[in-house]
Design an enzyme around this catalytic site. Structure first.
Site, PDB file in Angstrom:
ATOM      1  N   ALA A   1     -11.921   8.399  34.028  1.00 56.95           N
ATOM      2  CA  ALA A   1     -12.677   9.658  33.981  1.00 56.95           C
ATOM      3  C   ALA A   1     -13.925   9.431  33.139  1.00 56.95           C
ATOM      4  CB  ALA A   1     -11.833  10.772  33.358  1.00 56.95           C
ATOM      5  N   LYS A   2     -14.834  10.349  33.201  1.00 55.35           N
ATOM      6  CA  LYS A   2     -15.993  10.327  32.287  1.00 55.35           C
ATOM      7  C   LYS A   2     -16.640  11.690  32.334  1.00 55.35           C
ATOM      8  CE  LYS A   2     -18.178   6.848  30.466  1.00 55.35           C
ATOM      9  NZ  LYS A   2     -17.497   5.853  29.725  1.00 55.35           N
ATOM     10  N   GLY A   3     -17.326  12.016  31.266  1.00 53.01           N
ATOM     11  CA  GLY A   3     -18.000  13.313  31.262  1.00 53.01           C
ATOM     12  C   GLY A   3     -19.009  13.383  30.149  1.00 53.01           C
TER      13      GLY A   3
END
Ligand code: GLU
Length: 415
Positions: free
Chosen positions: A99-101
């Site tokens: 994931a990344k954000g």
């Protein structure tokens, strides 16, 4: 940036002989979340920014990856970087997905109280989709232990004491010893292993580093401690070089006080963009994506590149470097030390037990050595470069895990 990560993925998919349909399934994120953040600055004016979280793949475990607070943050970046996290966690062999954000803001222009409000509002907006067994954020560009501590606090207000919801926390608040330096330490191990394959050691090399944040500064210090000579360092505000080797502990102290390497008296100033083509044996891009491009790749003088940043080399630059016989240890292998110690932190939080620092560094070293050897073995097996091999290994492990979860009638292999 998404095109770049797809380019590398597709090279690996070609090696694995994957069809279009399975490629589409593997690169498409499971969930992309975009939230509006509205809060007040210290003067009572409105702050308005946008937060993102892309959850790419969770076949091998809960989604995992950092939060980046940077004006360039958008859906494309979050998704591209989330893809990279999926392959990275698989290569490191830690039980997570990708994931990344982040938020499209610039923390350098904000006060601490403003940053705190923006962070908490973001977490309030995404709290339903994160959690210790669901999605575990961590630091990335412009975020640090302090911000992670606020995230833990904000989440715990709603869900009760939850240290395992985020990693990279302050050591005083259930963070792990060794997490702050982990990515830089992993970069040092990756460089050491790659040099070993060339019959060299860290003592034999001169090093140029782009970026002197969490990754670049620790990598510089640890490589220096192993006898490597750091001869050029650049950050976004300046650059300093010294043919005899920079005094890295002094440079770290200077940077802590001044926020940049610029003005450091222990060397000469130079134009920071030249660091990529500096006459050094080892180049470590440890800043942002797109540092090595078709415009400078032909002039790179290093014979080994170890990618501390995520996505620092564009596909066109990558092909130029390959043609020139320059070896690259790719991001998804070289900078996996961060998420590896994040895993140790998460495990400690769940065990409610603290590991000693030597256990952390010892286990990290084992993971990096094993991951490097596994990638090199794939490179030999498939006669491909280390980046393609790393993607092959990551995609293979994720693909096999996904298949093991479902009775798929049609045979798909990841050999
Ligand atoms: N942001 C780091 C990375 O790109 C660390 C991620 C994590 O620890 O979850 O690998």
């Amino acid at each position: 940036m998404l095109e770049d990560s797809h380019y590398y993925f597709n090279k690996a998919a070609d090696v694995l002989g994957l069809g279009d349909h399975i490629r589409e399934i593997l690169i498409t994120p499971r969930r992309v979340v975009k939230v509006e953040i509205v809060t007040e600055d210290d003067a009572g004016e409105l702050i308005h920014c946008v937060g993102f979280r892309t959850q790419h793949n969770d076949a091998r475990g809960p989604y995992k990856g950092g939060l980046r607070f940077h004006p360039s943050m958008d859906e494309d970046h979050a998704t591209a970087l989330a893809n990279l996290m999926t392959w990275k966690t698989a290569i490191a062999g830690v039980p997570f997905g990708g994931a990344k954000g982040g938020i499209d803001c610039d923390p350098h222009t904000m006060t601490k109280t403003e940053l705190n409000r923006v962070t908490r509002t973001f977490i309030e907006r995404i709290k339903e989709i994160i959690g210790p067994t669901l999605d575990i954020p961590a630091p990335d560009v412009n975020t640090n232990a302090e911000v992670m501590g606020w995230i833990m606090d904000e989440y715990s207000r709603d869900y009760g004491f939850s240290p395992g919801v985020v990693t990279g926390k302050p050591v005083d608040l259930f963070g792990s010893l060794g997490r702050a330096e982990a990515t830089g330490r992993g970069v040092m191990y990756a460089a050491r292993e790659a040099l070993k394959d060339q019959g060299k050691s860290l003592k034999d090399v001169t090093v140029a580093i782009q970026g002197f944040g969490n990754v670049g500064s620790h990598a510089a210090r640890l490589i220096g401690e192993q006898g490597g000579k750091i001869i050029a360092v650049a950050d976004h505000l300046g650059a300093v070089e010294n043919k005899e080797g920079l005094d890295i502990p002094a440079l770290v102290t200077w940077t802590a006080e001044h926020g940049t390497v610029n003005g450091f008296a222990g060397g000469g100033a130079f134009n920071g963009s030249d660091v990529i083509t500096w006459p050094a044996d080892l180049l470590i891009p440890a800043a942002l994506e797109g540092a090595i491009t078709e415009d400078n790749a032909a002039d790179v003088q290093a014979t080994l590149i170890v990618e501390g940043a995520n996505g620092p080399t564009t596909p066109r630059a990558n092909e130029i470097l390959l043609d020139r016989g320059i070896v690259t240890v790719p991001d998804i292998l070289a900078n996996a030390g961060g998420v590896t110690v994040s895993y140790f932190e998460w495990a400690q939080n769940i065990q409610q037990f603290r590991w000693e620092l030597d256990r952390i560094t010892g286990e990290l070293e084992k993971v990096m050595v094993r991951a490097y050897a596994a990638v090199r073995d794939v490179a030999n097996e498939k006669s491909v470069d280390l980046r393609t091999a790393a993607f092959v290994l990551g995609v293979r492990r994720v693909g096999r895990a996904a298949l093991a979860r479902q009775p798929i009638r049609k045979t798909i292999t990841f050999d």
